[in-house]
Design a protein around this motif. Structure first.
Motif, PDB file in Angstrom:
ATOM      1  N   GLN A  70      34.865  46.998  41.815  1.00  0.00           N
ATOM      2  CA  GLN A  70      36.410  46.282  41.687  1.00  0.00           C
ATOM      3  C   GLN A  70      36.441  45.374  42.878  1.00  0.00           C
ATOM      4  O   GLN A  70      35.185  45.527  44.117  1.00  0.00           O
ATOM      5  CB  GLN A  70      36.823  47.230  42.358  1.00  0.00           C
ATOM      6  CG  GLN A  70      37.029  48.435  41.410  1.00  0.00           C
ATOM      7  CD  GLN A  70      37.869  49.452  41.872  1.00  0.00           C
ATOM      8  OE1 GLN A  70      38.801  49.623  42.679  1.00  0.00           O
ATOM      9  NE2 GLN A  70      38.016  50.562  40.974  1.00  0.00           N
ATOM     10  N   GLY A  71      36.554  44.400  42.772  1.00  0.00           N
ATOM     11  CA  GLY A  71      37.307  42.960  43.828  1.00  0.00           C
ATOM     12  C   GLY A  71      35.574  42.547  44.307  1.00  0.00           C
ATOM     13  O   GLY A  71      35.848  41.547  44.991  1.00  0.00           O
ATOM     14  N   LYS A  72      34.590  42.622  43.861  1.00  0.00           N
ATOM     15  CA  LYS A  72      33.527  41.822  44.133  1.00  0.00           C
ATOM     16  C   LYS A  72      33.081  40.743  42.865  1.00  0.00           C
ATOM     17  O   LYS A  72      33.463  40.645  42.124  1.00  0.00           O
ATOM     18  CB  LYS A  72      32.165  43.121  43.923  1.00  0.00           C
ATOM     19  CG  LYS A  72      32.162  43.803  45.046  1.00  0.00           C
ATOM     20  CD  LYS A  72      32.100  43.670  45.893  1.00  0.00           C
ATOM     21  CE  LYS A  72      32.500  44.998  47.283  1.00  0.00           C
ATOM     22  NZ  LYS A  72      31.107  45.986  46.738  1.00  0.00           N
ATOM     23  N   THR A  73      32.133  39.964  43.433  1.00  0.00           N
ATOM     24  CA  THR A  73      31.727  38.475  42.630  1.00  0.00           C
ATOM     25  C   THR A  73      30.183  38.876  42.275  1.00  0.00           C
ATOM     26  O   THR A  73      29.436  39.980  42.714  1.00  0.00           O
ATOM     27  CB  THR A  73      31.899  37.044  43.285  1.00  0.00           C
ATOM     28  OG1 THR A  73      32.773  37.603  43.936  1.00  0.00           O
ATOM     29  CG2 THR A  73      31.112  36.140  42.280  1.00  0.00           C
ATOM     30  N   ILE A  74      29.807  39.488  40.509  1.00  0.00           N
ATOM     31  CA  ILE A  74      29.116  39.650  40.333  1.00  0.00           C
ATOM     32  C   ILE A  74      28.331  38.563  39.325  1.00  0.00           C
ATOM     33  O   ILE A  74      28.078  37.314  38.965  1.00  0.00           O
ATOM     34  CB  ILE A  74      29.223  40.551  38.797  1.00  0.00           C
ATOM     35  CG1 ILE A  74      30.052  42.211  39.743  1.00  0.00           C
ATOM     36  CG2 ILE A  74      27.816  41.585  37.890  1.00  0.00           C
ATOM     37  CD1 ILE A  74      29.984  42.567  40.434  1.00  0.00           C
ATOM     38  N   LEU A  75      26.321  38.577  39.490  1.00  0.00           N
ATOM     39  CA  LEU A  75      26.384  37.188  38.999  1.00  0.00           C
ATOM     40  C   LEU A  75      24.998  38.576  37.570  1.00  0.00           C
ATOM     41  O   LEU A  75      24.182  39.423  38.548  1.00  0.00           O
ATOM     42  CB  LEU A  75      24.462  36.563  39.366  1.00  0.00           C
ATOM     43  CG  LEU A  75      23.734  36.081  38.872  1.00  0.00           C
ATOM     44  CD1 LEU A  75      24.535  34.988  38.330  1.00  0.00           C
ATOM     45  CD2 LEU A  75      22.873  35.370  40.477  1.00  0.00           C
ATOM     46  N   LEU A  76      25.465  38.183  36.690  1.00  0.00           N
ATOM     47  CA  LEU A  76      24.993  39.215  35.501  1.00  0.00           C
ATOM     48  C   LEU A  76      23.810  38.136  34.578  1.00  0.00           C
ATOM     49  O   LEU A  76      23.811  37.017  34.235  1.00  0.00           O
ATOM     50  CB  LEU A  76      25.839  38.828  34.858  1.00  0.00           C
ATOM     51  CG  LEU A  76      25.741  39.608  32.929  1.00  0.00           C
ATOM     52  CD1 LEU A  76      25.295  41.063  33.629  1.00  0.00           C
ATOM     53  CD2 LEU A  76      27.187  39.781  32.235  1.00  0.00           C
ATOM     54  N   ILE A  77      22.647  38.265  34.360  1.00  0.00           N
ATOM     55  CA  ILE A  77      21.644  37.921  34.108  1.00  0.00           C
ATOM     56  C   ILE A  77      20.987  38.291  32.667  1.00  0.00           C
ATOM     57  O   ILE A  77      20.850  40.048  32.419  1.00  0.00           O
ATOM     58  CB  ILE A  77      20.585  38.018  35.714  1.00  0.00           C
ATOM     59  CG1 ILE A  77      20.183  38.284  36.580  1.00  0.00           C
ATOM     60  CG2 ILE A  77      19.011  37.654  34.643  1.00  0.00           C
ATOM     61  CD1 ILE A  77      20.614  36.904  37.021  1.00  0.00           C
TER      62      ILE A  77
END
Length: 217
Positions: A175-182
């Motif tokens: 929640q509220g986070k920026t995710i880098l998906l690999i």
């Protein structure tokens, strides 16, 4: 160099991860020829857009020696390749100014993980997190062992093949986070779009994606 490393180099001489040439002393992962000749994606073309994905990056095109290298990585236990792949990916991420709160990955099903013995996307995610100082957390679970995307066919069939296949196992971290998906390879973007949608429904503020290679020029 440690004695064990010298012995291993004698028994198994280091080779380029792409063309398989023997590497000279002091050179790791990729030969000087491939550093120049690999099908690199131009900087101004590295970013793609898919549904639910803010930006998707890949430093290489999925063709020729890159395709062969990734097949060895995924299906022949050449896990050492992850180090050079993550270097290329890290440079691509930096050049495009991407930052995040958490790095995560597209997970294998339990069946494929047992069969393969490792998750190729997880290896990349953990190396990238270590290089950049980001947290690496497993956020997604694969709910069933669907057929491989590579043999599915049209973009519509690929989207249908991954529909509803992922769940978020750590929604409180998203929640509220920026995710880098690999992931390792991007083709139509169907898998990344589906997984990114799950993360955004769990409250992610943004989802960026990165892979070793992409199929579309």
């Amino acid at each position: 160099m440690k004695l064990l490393d010298r012995i291993l180099d004698l028994l198994y001489p280091p080779r380029c991860a792409f063309c398989r040439r023997l590497l000279p002393d002091g050179v790791k992962g990729v030969c000087r020829f491939c550093e120049i000749k690999l099908p690199f994606v131009p900087l101004d073309g590295q970013a793609q857009s898919f549904k639910n994905v803010d930006k998707c990056l890949a430093p290489l095109y999925y063709e020729g020696s890159v395709r062969e290298s990734l097949h060895r990585y995924k299906f022949s236990s050449m896990t050492a390749y992850a180090d050079i792949y993550s270097e290329f990916m890290g440079k691509c991420i930096d050049e495009n100014g991407i930052s995040c709160d958490i790095i995560t990955w597209i997970p294998l099903s339990r069946r494929r993980l047992r069969k393969r013995g490792y998750d190729q996307a997880e290896l990349l995610a953990r190396l990238l997190a270590k290089r950049h100082g980001f947290d690496c957390v497993r956020l997604l679970k694969k709910l069933r062992d669907n057929p491989p995307q590579s043999g599915t066919g049209s973009p519509e069939k690929r989207r249908a093949n991954v529909k509803g296949i992922y769940s978020c196992i750590e929604p409180q971290l998203v929640q509220g986070k920026t995710i880098l998906l690999i992931d390792d390879i991007v083709t139509t973007g169907a898998t990344l779009s589906e997984a990114a949608g799950v993360l955004k429904k769990a409250g992610a503020a943004g989802v960026y994606c990165a892979a070793v290679a992409r199929s579309m020029r």
